[in-house]
Motif scaffolding. Structure first.
Motif, mmCIF file in Angstrom:
data_model
loop_
_atom_site.group_PDB
_atom_site.id
_atom_site.type_symbol
_atom_site.label_atom_id
_atom_site.label_comp_id
_atom_site.label_asym_id
_atom_site.label_seq_id
_atom_site.Cartn_x
_atom_site.Cartn_y
_atom_site.Cartn_z
ATOM 1 N N GLU A 36 -24.706 -36.957 38.601
ATOM 2 C CA GLU A 36 -24.494 -35.520 38.668
ATOM 3 C C GLU A 36 -23.038 -35.208 38.307
ATOM 4 O O GLU A 36 -22.143 -35.838 38.847
ATOM 5 C CB GLU A 36 -24.754 -35.113 40.117
ATOM 6 N N THR A 38 -20.159 -31.873 37.065
ATOM 7 C CA THR A 38 -19.463 -30.772 37.728
ATOM 8 C C THR A 38 -20.321 -29.516 37.880
ATOM 9 O O THR A 38 -19.962 -28.604 38.607
ATOM 10 C CB THR A 38 -18.191 -30.385 36.940
ATOM 11 N N PRO A 40 -23.956 -29.047 38.898
ATOM 12 C CA PRO A 40 -25.292 -29.502 39.277
ATOM 13 C C PRO A 40 -26.352 -28.455 38.909
ATOM 14 O O PRO A 40 -26.175 -27.272 39.174
ATOM 15 C CB PRO A 40 -25.200 -29.659 40.800
ATOM 16 N N GLU A 81 -26.353 -39.326 42.451
ATOM 17 C CA GLU A 81 -24.971 -39.685 42.804
ATOM 18 C C GLU A 81 -24.018 -38.867 41.960
ATOM 19 O O GLU A 81 -24.310 -38.582 40.796
ATOM 20 C CB GLU A 81 -24.722 -41.177 42.539
ATOM 21 N N GLN A 82 -22.886 -38.496 42.558
ATOM 22 C CA GLN A 82 -21.832 -37.804 41.809
ATOM 23 C C GLN A 82 -21.083 -38.845 40.984
ATOM 24 O O GLN A 82 -20.665 -39.853 41.540
ATOM 25 C CB GLN A 82 -20.820 -37.187 42.787
#
Ligand code: NAP
Length: 315
Positions: A36, A38, A40, A81-82
């Motif tokens: 993911e 900036t 989402p 997950e970022q």
């Protein structure tokens, strides 16, 4: 030290393309990992009502649609997950995604990174961006301009849509376009031009956003390209809607892109890249249709391709 695990499929991006790919690869029991960024949910989260996504006869809120897709992907075992992918090594096997804080290994990769708003680059735009009067999202920021005059820059569907949306709040909306007719679809153009609050400023390019000294937009200087005459529109908000730039930079050295930066898939496929097991989907690879439904379709194609590739090469 234990070696990092190898993912079956990593999907980069959480717009329509990425989440549809996640639903399909999830249902195929591949336990997809979605990275993911900036924004989402992608561009649809910045839109108001989506009226043309099949299956919603009364339309659906863009944010709600993306939330639905996310729930559907989660139901089938998608992990989120970022992570910001900075570069890739697609010569190695498994493929390597180099992120700011780690390296992710993947047997297959679906790139669905979308596109970001293009900016004009005129003086004052950058300085007054974000909370100071320059924005790219009427849905997000329109309500701040109640009973004020605003300007929208652009002549496409986005500009027409933003201008119409802003009429709910603003007293007046100037639609600044560099030519004398809109590029927007006829229905959107007609709607915008017929609205009593919208004034088209034809043949005009923006030259400066005024108000840098005060820290807030006080006007937009525009120049008529036919007469050369300058005019300052007395606006408090400037909405830039001049198209998008594909988010392909981290992959550009590994995959083929065109002059505008869009991925160029292999002949005979919309989603197959030059690297086996690596697929592209959505607005990062589509400068023609750029619709939520076409992005979702490409996400589906990429997922089916990845699934078949993994079946052949050992999931
Ligand atoms: P677009 O169709 O590429 O239009 C961009 C507009 O900005 C054009 O009018 C262009 O002028 C102008 N422009 C570009 N660079 C400029 C610059 N540096 N200075 C001033 N003006 C500039 O982009 P879009 O409106 O974002 O639409 C993208 C796609 O999404 C399209 O396929 C559109 O149909 C679709 N879309 C659909 C909907 C909907 O169906 N509800 C809503 C939004 C978008 P020129 O016309 O002179 O080139």
């Amino acid at each position: 030290m234990s070696s990092p695990s190898i993912e079956n499929v990593v999907i980069i991006g959480t717009g329509c393309a990425g989440l549809t790919a996640a639903i399909y690869t999830g249902r195929a029991n591949l336990s997809p990992l979605v990275l993911e960024g900036t924004l989402p949910g992608g561009q649809l989260t910045t839109t108001s009502e989506v009226e043309n996504f099949p299956g919603f006869p009364h339309g659906i809120d863009g944010f709600q649609l993306m939330d639905n897709l996310r729930q559907q992907a989660t139901k089938f075992g998608t992990r989120f997950e970022q992570a910001a992918v900075l570069s890739v090594d697609f010569d190695s096997s498994p493929r390597k995604l180099i992120c700011s804080d780690r390296v992710i290994l993947a047997k297959s990769v679906i790139i669905a990174t979308g596109a970001s708003p293009r900016m004009t680059g005129i003086p004052g735009e950058k300085e007054l961006y974000g909370g100071k009067g320059v924005t790219t999202c009427a849905t997000c920021d329109g309500a701040f301009y109640r009973k004020m005059d605003v300007a929208v820059i652009g002549g496409g569907d986005s500009a027409a849509e933003e201008a119409l949306f802003l009429t709910r709040f603003a007293s007046k909306v100037y639609l600044v376009h560099r030519r004398d007719s809109l590029r927007a679809s006829k229905i959107m153009a007609d709607r915008a031009l017929a609205h009593p609050k919208i004034e088209a400023v034809w043949d005009s390019v923006p030259v400066e956003v005024e108000g840098v000294q005060q820290g807030a937009v006080s006007g937009l200087k525009v120049r008529n390209v036919k007469t050369g005459a300058d005019r300052v529109l007395p606006v408090k908000g400037v909405f830039v809607a001049i198209g998008h730039i594909p988010n392909t930079k981290p992959f550009a050295s590994a995959l083929k892109t065109d002059d505008d930066g869009y991925f160029v898939p292999e002949l005979g496929s919309q989603v197959r890249s030059q690297v086996p097991g690596v697929y592209v989907a959505g607005d990062c690879a589509d400068h023609i249709y750029r619709q939520a439904i076409t992005a979702a379709g490409m996400g589906c194609q990429a997922a089916i391709e990845a699934e078949r590739w993994l079946a052949e090469h050992g999931a």
